[in-house]
Design a protein around this motif. Structure first.
Motif, PDB file in Angstrom:
ATOM      1  N   ALA A  65      71.691  -8.087  11.599  1.00 42.05           N
ATOM      2  CA  ALA A  65      72.006  -7.841  10.197  1.00 42.05           C
ATOM      3  C   ALA A  65      72.408  -6.382   9.952  1.00 42.05           C
ATOM      4  N   LEU A  66      71.770  -5.466  10.680  1.00 47.00           N
ATOM      5  CA  LEU A  66      72.025  -4.038  10.447  1.00 47.00           C
ATOM      6  C   LEU A  66      73.189  -3.491  11.267  1.00 47.00           C
ATOM      7  N   TYR A  67      73.363  -4.013  12.511  1.00 44.87           N
ATOM      8  CA  TYR A  67      74.336  -3.398  13.427  1.00 44.87           C
ATOM      9  C   TYR A  67      75.367  -4.382  13.994  1.00 44.87           C
ATOM     10  N   GLY A  68      75.200  -5.671  13.733  1.00 50.28           N
ATOM     11  CA  GLY A  68      76.136  -6.651  14.274  1.00 50.28           C
ATOM     12  C   GLY A  68      75.958  -6.912  15.748  1.00 50.28           C
ATOM     13  N   THR A  69      74.809  -6.488  16.307  1.00 52.66           N
ATOM     14  CA  THR A  69      74.537  -6.674  17.738  1.00 52.66           C
ATOM     15  C   THR A  69      73.228  -7.416  17.929  1.00 52.66           C
ATOM     16  N   SER A  70      73.029  -7.909  19.140  1.00 51.75           N
ATOM     17  CA  SER A  70      71.745  -8.450  19.561  1.00 51.75           C
ATOM     18  C   SER A  70      71.535  -8.001  21.002  1.00 51.75           C
ATOM     19  N   LEU A  71      70.449  -7.279  21.243  1.00 50.59           N
ATOM     20  CA  LEU A  71      70.237  -6.618  22.541  1.00 50.59           C
ATOM     21  C   LEU A  71      71.390  -5.662  22.857  1.00 50.59           C
ATOM     22  N   GLY A  72      71.975  -5.096  21.809  1.00 51.69           N
ATOM     23  CA  GLY A  72      73.044  -4.125  21.992  1.00 51.69           C
ATOM     24  C   GLY A  72      74.409  -4.706  22.245  1.00 51.69           C
ATOM     25  N   VAL A  73      74.510  -6.032  22.273  1.00 56.80           N
ATOM     26  CA  VAL A  73      75.787  -6.704  22.527  1.00 56.80           C
ATOM     27  C   VAL A  73      76.390  -7.139  21.193  1.00 56.80           C
ATOM     28  N   SER A  74      77.638  -6.766  20.966  1.00 56.86           N
ATOM     29  CA  SER A  74      78.314  -7.138  19.729  1.00 56.86           C
ATOM     30  C   SER A  74      78.516  -8.648  19.670  1.00 56.86           C
ATOM     31  N   LEU A  75      78.101  -9.253  18.578  1.00 60.63           N
ATOM     32  CA  LEU A  75      78.261 -10.701  18.441  1.00 60.63           C
ATOM     33  C   LEU A  75      79.677 -11.093  18.053  1.00 60.63           C
ATOM     34  N   SER A  76      80.492 -10.130  17.672  1.00 60.31           N
ATOM     35  CA  SER A  76      81.883 -10.432  17.344  1.00 60.31           C
ATOM     36  C   SER A  76      82.804 -10.298  18.545  1.00 60.31           C
ATOM     37  N   SER A  77      82.515  -9.319  19.435  1.00 54.23           N
ATOM     38  CA  SER A  77      83.383  -9.092  20.591  1.00 54.23           C
ATOM     39  C   SER A  77      82.767  -9.524  21.917  1.00 54.23           C
ATOM     40  N   GLY A  78      81.438  -9.633  21.953  1.00 57.26           N
ATOM     41  CA  GLY A  78      80.768  -9.968  23.199  1.00 57.26           C
ATOM     42  C   GLY A  78      80.633  -8.787  24.146  1.00 57.26           C
ATOM     43  N   LEU A  79      80.979  -7.602  23.679  1.00 59.91           N
ATOM     44  CA  LEU A  79      80.928  -6.390  24.509  1.00 59.91           C
ATOM     45  C   LEU A  79      79.728  -5.538  24.118  1.00 59.91           C
ATOM     46  N   ALA A 117      77.929  -2.586  22.693  1.00 59.37           N
ATOM     47  CA  ALA A 117      78.283  -1.581  21.691  1.00 59.37           C
ATOM     48  C   ALA A 117      77.861  -0.198  22.179  1.00 59.37           C
ATOM     49  N   GLU A 118      78.587   0.808  21.754  1.00 66.20           N
ATOM     50  CA  GLU A 118      78.226   2.168  22.129  1.00 66.20           C
ATOM     51  C   GLU A 118      76.842   2.494  21.555  1.00 66.20           C
ATOM     52  N   HIS A 119      75.962   2.979  22.430  1.00 64.32           N
ATOM     53  CA  HIS A 119      74.570   3.269  22.086  1.00 64.32           C
ATOM     54  C   HIS A 119      73.838   2.014  21.604  1.00 64.32           C
ATOM     55  N   GLY A 120      74.367   0.854  21.985  1.00 60.41           N
ATOM     56  CA  GLY A 120      73.782  -0.406  21.527  1.00 60.41           C
ATOM     57  C   GLY A 120      72.370  -0.639  22.004  1.00 60.41           C
ATOM     58  N   HIS A 121      72.019  -0.005  23.154  1.00 57.62           N
ATOM     59  CA  HIS A 121      70.674  -0.202  23.681  1.00 57.62           C
ATOM     60  C   HIS A 121      69.606   0.345  22.721  1.00 57.62           C
ATOM     61  N   GLN A 122      69.996   1.188  21.779  1.00 60.22           N
ATOM     62  CA  GLN A 122      69.052   1.750  20.813  1.00 60.22           C
ATOM     63  C   GLN A 122      68.894   0.887  19.561  1.00 60.22           C
ATOM     64  N   HIS A 123      69.789  -0.069  19.386  1.00 63.77           N
ATOM     65  CA  HIS A 123      69.849  -0.762  18.102  1.00 63.77           C
ATOM     66  C   HIS A 123      68.566  -1.516  17.762  1.00 63.77           C
ATOM     67  N   HIS A 124      67.958  -2.173  18.762  1.00 63.13           N
ATOM     68  CA  HIS A 124      66.751  -2.943  18.421  1.00 63.13           C
ATOM     69  C   HIS A 124      65.609  -2.007  18.014  1.00 63.13           C
ATOM     70  N   LEU A 125      65.531  -0.829  18.647  1.00 67.94           N
ATOM     71  CA  LEU A 125      64.501   0.133  18.259  1.00 67.94           C
ATOM     72  C   LEU A 125      64.795   0.715  16.880  1.00 67.94           C
ATOM     73  N   LYS A 126      66.074   0.967  16.602  1.00 69.24           N
ATOM     74  CA  LYS A 126      66.451   1.477  15.286  1.00 69.24           C
ATOM     75  C   LYS A 126      66.152   0.428  14.206  1.00 69.24           C
ATOM     76  N   ALA A 127      66.360  -0.820  14.538  1.00 69.79           N
ATOM     77  CA  ALA A 127      66.067  -1.890  13.582  1.00 69.79           C
ATOM     78  C   ALA A 127      64.574  -1.931  13.271  1.00 69.79           C
ATOM     79  N   ILE A 128      63.750  -1.864  14.315  1.00 70.55           N
ATOM     80  CA  ILE A 128      62.294  -1.852  14.115  1.00 70.55           C
ATOM     81  C   ILE A 128      61.888  -0.652  13.267  1.00 70.55           C
ATOM     82  N   ASN A 129      62.429   0.518  13.638  1.00 70.19           N
ATOM     83  CA  ASN A 129      62.045   1.743  12.940  1.00 70.19           C
ATOM     84  C   ASN A 129      62.458   1.705  11.463  1.00 70.19           C
ATOM     85  N   THR A 130      63.613   1.119  11.188  1.00 63.97           N
ATOM     86  CA  THR A 130      64.073   1.013   9.798  1.00 63.97           C
ATOM     87  C   THR A 130      63.095   0.195   8.961  1.00 63.97           C
TER      88      THR A 130
END
Length: 412
Positions: free
Chosen positions: A249-263, A265-278
């Motif tokens: 919902a926040l970054y368009g990724t899951s486990l850092g992988v873009s759900l629109s492109s399948g690639l 994302a840059e710094h995507g490995h941080q997204h789940h931690l950023k989501a938790i922290n938010t």
């Protein structure tokens, strides 16, 4: 010298032949080293008339007889004696008497003063506590008993109601056969859809037990739509589903992988931690929704539609999210509070969580286990949830098709 024999007479009623209950009992007794004599047998003369069998179990040791009686009880047999259920006081908090009766997920009755009393709060792997003052009995986990509580022991005065094969064609009864990846998925889901509609029409509830693959595969949108349509009443999950749903919902990724492109994302490995922290920054999922930070996803939709959810933690969790219950015994109790009225449980791509929830459910609750791995359904049944039905497919295909059939929408 004549060998001493241990004997007990039992009886079975119902559709015990076509449900294979009678042959299962005979095989079970012989596998334990016992024997049996059929004293009376009446076969039902039509599709609706039940059959009756009175049988004497014979064993060379008391242990073999007790084991055989346990098999018989779990198949719905009644031990023919004038004995009421036996009880012993709990020796200390959190400890059952040594000869306690271990419950199944089948509806159980105990005999008190010659009268059969139903046991409430049906759950497997518990004991049966009796309140003589109130005249009630219920299943109770080991951790909940207190010193002096009366707990059922032995086998006398205990009767189970076995789930027999229904005489009429079930809406999705064909799923009862062996688990296979070759079954027609749309037909299986079509049967499930009809069953869900029947349950909702009579006011029953649908429980979804979901794994993080729902978020990883981009299937959260289907779950959100099912919630909006009123086809999910309760959600059980772990920290991972909540985290990756919010990450999407926040970054368009899951486990850092873009759900629109399948690639990646840059710094995507941080997204789940950023989501938790938010979410932790705002204090809760509900606060993040209220502040307009969280605007989509399963957790958002549950919050907006007042759908209760229970997130149970594990040793693997990052964060976790503020709503995650990290004490598993507390999580069990909270889940139990939400099971009233549940008639169908959808278990989607989460083996351990499915088994854990299956342990809490009575056998009358339909379990539909969906996983790409057919052994997951087998493991669930092996743990005692014999009413589990399996659909072997990937989560996106299942949830997408379930949504399309429930909504009548052939598009995405």
């Amino acid at each position: 010298m004549t060998q001493q024999l241990y004997q007990q007479t039992i009886e079975l009623r119902g559709h015990i032949v076509d449900s294979l209950i009678l042959p299962q009992l005979m095989d079970g007794i012989m596998d334990l080293g016992g024997n049996y004599e059929v004293e009376e047998f009446e076969l039902g003369r039509n599709k609706t008339e039940p059959s009756y069998c009175r049988m004497r179990i014979i064993a060379t040791t008391d242990r073999i007889l007790m084991d055989a009686l346990l098999v018989a009880q779990r198949l719905g047999a009644v031990i023919l004696s004038d004995a009421d259920a036996k009880f012993e006081p709990v020796p200390r908090d959190g400890v059952f008497p040594l000869d306690f009766y271990a419950t199944t997920n089948l509806q159980t009755h105990i005999r008190i003063n010659g009268v059969w009393l139903p046991v409430d709060k049906t759950e497997m792997d518990c004991g049966i506590i009796y309140d003589a003052e109130k005249g009630t009995a219920e299943c109770i986990p080991m951790t909940k008993v207190k010193k002096g509580d009366l707990l059922a022991v032995g086998h006398s005065g205990i009767r189970l109601e076995v789930l027999e094969r229904e005489r009429q064609r079930e809406i999705f009864g064909f799923m009862n056969s062996a688990v296979s990846s070759e079954k027609p998925k749309e037909l299986a889901i079509s049967g499930l859809v009809e069953e869900i509609k029947h349950v909702k029409a009579r006011g029953g509830k649908i429980l979804l037990v979901g794994g993080p693959a729902i978020a990883h595969t981009g299937s959260a949108k289907y779950v959100s739509r099912l919630i909006e349509m009123g086809f999910v009443d309760v959600l059980f999950a772990g920290n991972a589903l909540g985290v990756h749903d919010i990450e999407t919902a926040l970054y368009g990724t899951s486990l850092g992988v873009s759900l629109s492109s399948g690639l990646n994302a840059e710094h995507g490995h941080q997204h789940h931690l950023k989501a938790i922290n938010t979410i932790r920054y705002y204090g809760s999922i509900a606060q993040a929704v209220e502040q307009g930070v969280l605007k989509s996803g399963i957790m958002y939709t549950c919050t907006k539609h007042n759908i209760p959810f229970v997130l149970c933690g594990s040793i693997r969790d990052d964060g976790p999210l503020p709503e995650v219950i990290t004490d598993v015994l507390v999580a069990q109790d909270v889940m139990r509070e939400h099971l009233e009225g549940v008639e169908i449980t959808l278990m989607v791509s989460t083996m351990l969580h499915s088994i854990a929830v299956g342990n809490l459910l009575p056998a009358r609750v339909r379990l539909v286990c969906v996983d790409i791995n057919p052994t997951v359904v087998t493991k669930l049944a092996d743990r005692g949830s014999n009413q589990a039905l399996g659909i072997v497919t990937d989560v996106e295909s299942f949830l997408g098709e379930l949504y399309r059939q429930l909504s009548g929408n052939n598009g995405n």
